[in-house]
Design a protein around this motif. Structure first.
Motif, PDB file in Angstrom:
ATOM      1  N   ARG A   1       0.828  -1.206   0.000  1.00  0.00           N
ATOM      2  CA  ARG A   1       0.000   0.000   0.000  1.00  0.00           C
ATOM      3  C   ARG A   1       0.868   1.264   0.000  1.00  0.00           C
ATOM      4  O   ARG A   1       0.546   2.237  -0.693  1.00  0.00           O
ATOM      5  CB  ARG A   1      -0.936  -0.004   1.213  1.00  0.00           C
ATOM      6  CG  ARG A   1      -1.795   1.246   1.320  1.00  0.00           C
ATOM      7  CD  ARG A   1      -2.863   1.090   2.400  1.00  0.00           C
ATOM      8  NE  ARG A   1      -3.574   2.334   2.619  1.00  0.00           N
ATOM      9  CZ  ARG A   1      -4.516   2.824   1.835  1.00  0.00           C
ATOM     10  NH1 ARG A   1      -4.863   2.155   0.744  1.00  0.00           N
ATOM     11  NH2 ARG A   1      -5.123   3.959   2.109  1.00  0.00           N
ATOM     12  N   LEU A   2       1.976   1.257   0.743  1.00  0.00           N
ATOM     13  CA  LEU A   2       2.859   2.425   0.754  1.00  0.00           C
ATOM     14  C   LEU A   2       3.439   2.682  -0.633  1.00  0.00           C
ATOM     15  O   LEU A   2       3.515   3.831  -1.086  1.00  0.00           O
ATOM     16  CB  LEU A   2       3.990   2.217   1.765  1.00  0.00           C
ATOM     17  CG  LEU A   2       3.686   2.524   3.227  1.00  0.00           C
ATOM     18  CD1 LEU A   2       4.860   2.113   4.105  1.00  0.00           C
ATOM     19  CD2 LEU A   2       3.360   4.003   3.425  1.00  0.00           C
TER      20      LEU A   2
ATOM     21  N   VAL B   1      13.304   1.346   6.167  1.00  0.00           N
ATOM     22  CA  VAL B   1      13.287   0.678   7.471  1.00  0.00           C
ATOM     23  C   VAL B   1      13.596   1.630   8.619  1.00  0.00           C
ATOM     24  O   VAL B   1      13.274   1.337   9.777  1.00  0.00           O
ATOM     25  CB  VAL B   1      14.269  -0.511   7.475  1.00  0.00           C
ATOM     26  CG1 VAL B   1      13.822  -1.582   6.512  1.00  0.00           C
ATOM     27  CG2 VAL B   1      15.687  -0.045   7.144  1.00  0.00           C
ATOM     28  N   ARG B   2      14.241   2.753   8.337  1.00  0.00           N
ATOM     29  CA  ARG B   2      14.612   3.685   9.407  1.00  0.00           C
ATOM     30  C   ARG B   2      13.544   4.753   9.634  1.00  0.00           C
ATOM     31  O   ARG B   2      13.718   5.628  10.473  1.00  0.00           O
ATOM     32  CB  ARG B   2      15.955   4.334   9.086  1.00  0.00           C
ATOM     33  CG  ARG B   2      17.121   3.350   9.115  1.00  0.00           C
ATOM     34  CD  ARG B   2      18.456   4.050   8.860  1.00  0.00           C
ATOM     35  NE  ARG B   2      19.569   3.119   8.962  1.00  0.00           N
ATOM     36  CZ  ARG B   2      19.996   2.368   7.961  1.00  0.00           C
ATOM     37  NH1 ARG B   2      19.400   2.446   6.775  1.00  0.00           N
ATOM     38  NH2 ARG B   2      21.008   1.532   8.108  1.00  0.00           N
ATOM     39  N   ALA B   3      12.465   4.695   8.887  1.00  0.00           N
ATOM     40  CA  ALA B   3      11.399   5.682   9.060  1.00  0.00           C
ATOM     41  C   ALA B   3      10.725   5.497  10.412  1.00  0.00           C
ATOM     42  O   ALA B   3      10.522   4.380  10.877  1.00  0.00           O
ATOM     43  CB  ALA B   3      10.371   5.541   7.944  1.00  0.00           C
ATOM     44  N   THR B   4      10.376   6.596  11.042  1.00  0.00           N
ATOM     45  CA  THR B   4       9.735   6.550  12.362  1.00  0.00           C
ATOM     46  C   THR B   4       8.225   6.724  12.289  1.00  0.00           C
ATOM     47  O   THR B   4       7.544   6.681  13.304  1.00  0.00           O
ATOM     48  CB  THR B   4      10.328   7.645  13.268  1.00  0.00           C
ATOM     49  OG1 THR B   4      10.143   8.919  12.637  1.00  0.00           O
ATOM     50  CG2 THR B   4      11.824   7.404  13.483  1.00  0.00           C
ATOM     51  N   SER B   5       7.713   6.932  11.063  1.00  0.00           N
ATOM     52  CA  SER B   5       6.267   7.071  10.902  1.00  0.00           C
ATOM     53  C   SER B   5       5.899   6.661   9.487  1.00  0.00           C
ATOM     54  O   SER B   5       6.756   6.593   8.591  1.00  0.00           O
ATOM     55  CB  SER B   5       5.819   8.514  11.148  1.00  0.00           C
ATOM     56  OG  SER B   5       6.317   9.362  10.136  1.00  0.00           O
ATOM     57  N   ALA B   6       4.618   6.398   9.281  1.00  0.00           N
ATOM     58  CA  ALA B   6       4.149   6.035   7.941  1.00  0.00           C
ATOM     59  C   ALA B   6       4.359   7.190   6.967  1.00  0.00           C
ATOM     60  O   ALA B   6       4.713   6.980   5.800  1.00  0.00           O
ATOM     61  CB  ALA B   6       2.680   5.656   7.992  1.00  0.00           C
ATOM     62  N   ALA B   7       4.179   8.418   7.444  1.00  0.00           N
ATOM     63  CA  ALA B   7       4.376   9.576   6.566  1.00  0.00           C
ATOM     64  C   ALA B   7       5.832   9.699   6.133  1.00  0.00           C
ATOM     65  O   ALA B   7       6.121  10.009   4.966  1.00  0.00           O
ATOM     66  CB  ALA B   7       3.929  10.847   7.291  1.00  0.00           C
ATOM     67  N   GLU B   8       6.746   9.456   7.068  1.00  0.00           N
ATOM     68  CA  GLU B   8       8.169   9.527   6.715  1.00  0.00           C
ATOM     69  C   GLU B   8       8.529   8.413   5.741  1.00  0.00           C
ATOM     70  O   GLU B   8       9.283   8.624   4.784  1.00  0.00           O
ATOM     71  CB  GLU B   8       9.030   9.433   7.976  1.00  0.00           C
ATOM     72  CG  GLU B   8      10.519   9.600   7.691  1.00  0.00           C
ATOM     73  CD  GLU B   8      11.377   9.480   8.940  1.00  0.00           C
ATOM     74  OE1 GLU B   8      12.611   9.656   8.834  1.00  0.00           O
ATOM     75  OE2 GLU B   8      10.824   9.189  10.024  1.00  0.00           O
ATOM     76  N   ALA B   9       8.011   7.200   5.969  1.00  0.00           N
ATOM     77  CA  ALA B   9       8.278   6.076   5.066  1.00  0.00           C
ATOM     78  C   ALA B   9       7.763   6.380   3.665  1.00  0.00           C
ATOM     79  O   ALA B   9       8.438   6.103   2.659  1.00  0.00           O
ATOM     80  CB  ALA B   9       7.640   4.801   5.604  1.00  0.00           C
ATOM     81  N   LEU B  10       6.584   6.965   3.591  1.00  0.00           N
ATOM     82  CA  LEU B  10       6.011   7.324   2.300  1.00  0.00           C
ATOM     83  C   LEU B  10       6.882   8.353   1.585  1.00  0.00           C
ATOM     84  O   LEU B  10       7.139   8.248   0.379  1.00  0.00           O
ATOM     85  CB  LEU B  10       4.597   7.862   2.499  1.00  0.00           C
ATOM     86  CG  LEU B  10       3.837   8.296   1.246  1.00  0.00           C
ATOM     87  CD1 LEU B  10       3.654   7.117   0.299  1.00  0.00           C
ATOM     88  CD2 LEU B  10       2.483   8.885   1.631  1.00  0.00           C
ATOM     89  N   GLY B  11       7.348   9.343   2.336  1.00  0.00           N
ATOM     90  CA  GLY B  11       8.214  10.355   1.743  1.00  0.00           C
ATOM     91  C   GLY B  11       9.518   9.781   1.234  1.00  0.00           C
ATOM     92  O   GLY B  11      10.007  10.167   0.158  1.00  0.00           O
ATOM     93  N   MET B  12      10.111   8.835   1.977  1.00  0.00           N
ATOM     94  CA  MET B  12      11.358   8.212   1.541  1.00  0.00           C
ATOM     95  C   MET B  12      11.149   7.387   0.275  1.00  0.00           C
ATOM     96  O   MET B  12      11.973   7.421  -0.650  1.00  0.00           O
ATOM     97  CB  MET B  12      11.919   7.343   2.670  1.00  0.00           C
ATOM     98  CG  MET B  12      12.371   8.139   3.889  1.00  0.00           C
ATOM     99  SD  MET B  12      12.733   7.107   5.342  1.00  0.00           S
ATOM    100  CE  MET B  12      14.245   6.304   4.800  1.00  0.00           C
ATOM    101  N   LEU B  13      10.043   6.649   0.221  1.00  0.00           N
ATOM    102  CA  LEU B  13       9.760   5.863  -0.984  1.00  0.00           C
ATOM    103  C   LEU B  13       9.555   6.765  -2.196  1.00  0.00           C
ATOM    104  O   LEU B  13      10.051   6.477  -3.294  1.00  0.00           O
ATOM    105  CB  LEU B  13       8.531   4.991  -0.766  1.00  0.00           C
ATOM    106  CG  LEU B  13       8.747   3.661  -0.051  1.00  0.00           C
ATOM    107  CD1 LEU B  13       7.406   3.001   0.271  1.00  0.00           C
ATOM    108  CD2 LEU B  13       9.610   2.718  -0.903  1.00  0.00           C
ATOM    109  N   ARG B  14       8.826   7.843  -2.008  1.00  0.00           N
ATOM    110  CA  ARG B  14       8.611   8.767  -3.135  1.00  0.00           C
ATOM    111  C   ARG B  14       9.925   9.333  -3.635  1.00  0.00           C
ATOM    112  O   ARG B  14      10.174   9.389  -4.847  1.00  0.00           O
ATOM    113  CB  ARG B  14       7.702   9.922  -2.701  1.00  0.00           C
ATOM    114  CG  ARG B  14       6.252   9.546  -2.499  1.00  0.00           C
ATOM    115  CD  ARG B  14       5.415  10.809  -2.328  1.00  0.00           C
ATOM    116  NE  ARG B  14       5.441  11.631  -3.529  1.00  0.00           N
ATOM    117  CZ  ARG B  14       5.031  12.893  -3.576  1.00  0.00           C
ATOM    118  NH1 ARG B  14       4.613  13.504  -2.476  1.00  0.00           N
ATOM    119  NH2 ARG B  14       5.062  13.559  -4.694  1.00  0.00           N
ATOM    120  N   ALA B  15      10.798   9.758  -2.718  1.00  0.00           N
ATOM    121  CA  ALA B  15      12.054  10.385  -3.115  1.00  0.00           C
ATOM    122  C   ALA B  15      12.958   9.404  -3.857  1.00  0.00           C
ATOM    123  O   ALA B  15      13.671   9.786  -4.790  1.00  0.00           O
ATOM    124  CB  ALA B  15      12.771  10.941  -1.884  1.00  0.00           C
TER     125      ALA B  15
END
Length: 440
Positions: free
Chosen positions: A17-18, A110-124
């Motif tokens: 989903r992310l 894996v180092r993201a501390t929130s779903a929003a941060e994980a989403l931002g890392m995947l987008r970048a």
């Protein structure tokens, strides 16, 4: 303009989903389906004919490596981007996936501390890769049973003009978004464009008090239609030889490096340094794989490592590799200076330092890659009297980095990947007389 059609494959519903959210948040990208394992992925690829697949490495039934192998055996060359765990095991599996025919990888957040941060890392990480591998101006293969499009998309835009083996972006800042990862040469290239004429190397004003010899044909000379033999291309006169070979790569780099390094002779009389756009851990596994393939000694660089003939040092992820003088010899210096072109390590940093330390003794080689990293460094190499080879469009996964160098008129030769190792070996067999001349 047609959207880029993507299939997302992951056994984890959360990560699936992310990835879908990261892709659909961007203009011009459409997720056409999802799958939960490799078997289902193969079926959906053949049914939907997506432009690109984003796939997890570790899955039940059939993992990502196995799925890529099945697709390639069936003659399906759709670009596959792996989502990899940034551990030694994950990096090792990623190298295997690239060797099997995957086009690229991005690390799991894996180092993201929130779903929003994980989403931002995947987008970048993911969106620049998707756009580099699948230019939106190119026609799409219809899915099984779908009607053929009534008209062909416009092929005259910038993507068509600069497209490489897998669809290259226009060389320049637009291709520099994000940190490019490595892609496998020749497998992800579903779309290929004719090879354009190669620009004649332009005159580069020297910043050195002792400029090097004249580089290549004189400005304004017409390029030859016939390609000279590889052995004749790098030399500019009797007695001229490199004292250092500096390789830069990004998108498609791991497999391009594997092919090139495996073809270099054990007795190469000069040291070699490599900057490949990759995060930490992955560069260590890349060096280990190259060491298994090469006759040279290959390892990840450590700060202060001496540069000696027959040894190849790979810049570690998140550290720039610079070449420095240490008495009569050369050493590798690692720094945490700010990223260049959003990249650390950056090819420009390595090449500029090499030109400063070695002068006309530098032979720079720029391989397949997204963006324009290496263009400015090659300008410094040319000013110092060194030479530049770049990989051609037809054999590059993305002709961003080598295309930027060639378009700026900085390449002494533009060669197919298979011709680069023989050209380097031939150049290095010449006696070193001018090495270091023109160093700043």
């Amino acid at each position: 303009m047609q959207p880029i059609r993507v299939l997302v494959v992951d056994d984890s519903a959360v990560l699936r989903r992310l990835v879908v959210m990261a892709l659909t948040s961007a203009d011009g990208v459409e997720v056409v389906g999802t799958a939960a394992d490799g078997v289902e992925a193969v079926h959906e690829v053949l049914r939907l004919a997506p432009d690109l697949v984003v796939m997890d490495l570790e899955m039940p039934e059939l993992d990502g490596i196995g799925a890529v192998r099945v697709l390639r055996r069936r003659g399906c060359n759709v670009p596959v981007v792996m989502v990899s765990t940034p551990t030694d095991d994950g990096a090792q599996a990623t190298m295997a996936a690239l060797a099997a025919g995957a086009a690229d990888f991005v690390p799991k957040p894996v180092r993201a501390t929130s779903a929003a941060e994980a989403l931002g890392m995947l987008r970048a990480d993911l969106l620049p890769v998707v756009r580099a591998l699948v230019p939106r101006s190119l026609p799409r293969a219809p899915a099984a049973g779908a009607p053929a499009p009534s008209s062909s998309p416009d092929r005259t835009g910038p993507d068509a003009a600069s497209g490489g083996g897998a669809g290259a972006p226009e060389p320049g800042p637009a291709g520099d978004e994000g940190v490019a990862r490595g892609r496998a040469t020749g497998h992800g290239g579903a779309h290929r464009s004719p090879v354009p004429p190669v620009p004649v190397p332009r005159s580069v004003p020297s910043r050195s008090a002792a400029p090097g010899p004249v580089l290549g044909p004189p400005p304004g000379a017409a390029p030859s239609a016939a390609r000279p033999s590889p052995a004749a291309l790098p030399g500019r006169g009797p007695g001229v030889a490199p004292a250092l070979v500096a390789l830069g790569s990004s998108t498609g780099g791991p497999e391009a490096l594997a092919a090139l390094v495996a073809a270099l002779p054990a007795g190469l009389p000069v040291p070699v340094v490599v900057t490949q756009h990759m995060p930490p851990v992955f560069t260590r596994q890349l060096a280990a794989r190259l060491d298994r393939l090469a006759a040279l000694e290959v390892r990840e660089a450590e700060d202060g490592d001496p540069l000696v003939p027959g040894r190849l040092l790979v810049a570690p992820g998140d550290r720039h590799l610079e070449v420095r003088r240490d008495g009569a010899g050369l050493v590798a210096t690692l720094t945490g200076a700010p990223p260049v072109h959003h990249c650390r390590p950056a090819v420009d940093v390595m090449l500029r330092s090499a030109a400063s330390a070695v002068g006309s003794g530098v032979l720079a080689v720029v391989l397949t890659g997204m963006g324009s990293d290496g263009r400015d460094g090659c300008a410094d190499v040319r000013r110092a009297g060194g030479r530049v080879l770049v990989q051609d469009r037809a054999t590059s996964v993305v002709w961003g980095m080598p295309g930027a160098v060639a378009s700026a008129g900085l390449a002494d030769a533009v060669l197919p990947l298979a011709d680069i190792a023989p050209a380097v070996a031939a150049a290095c067999r010449r006696p070193v007389l001018l090495a270091g001349r023109g160093a700043r």
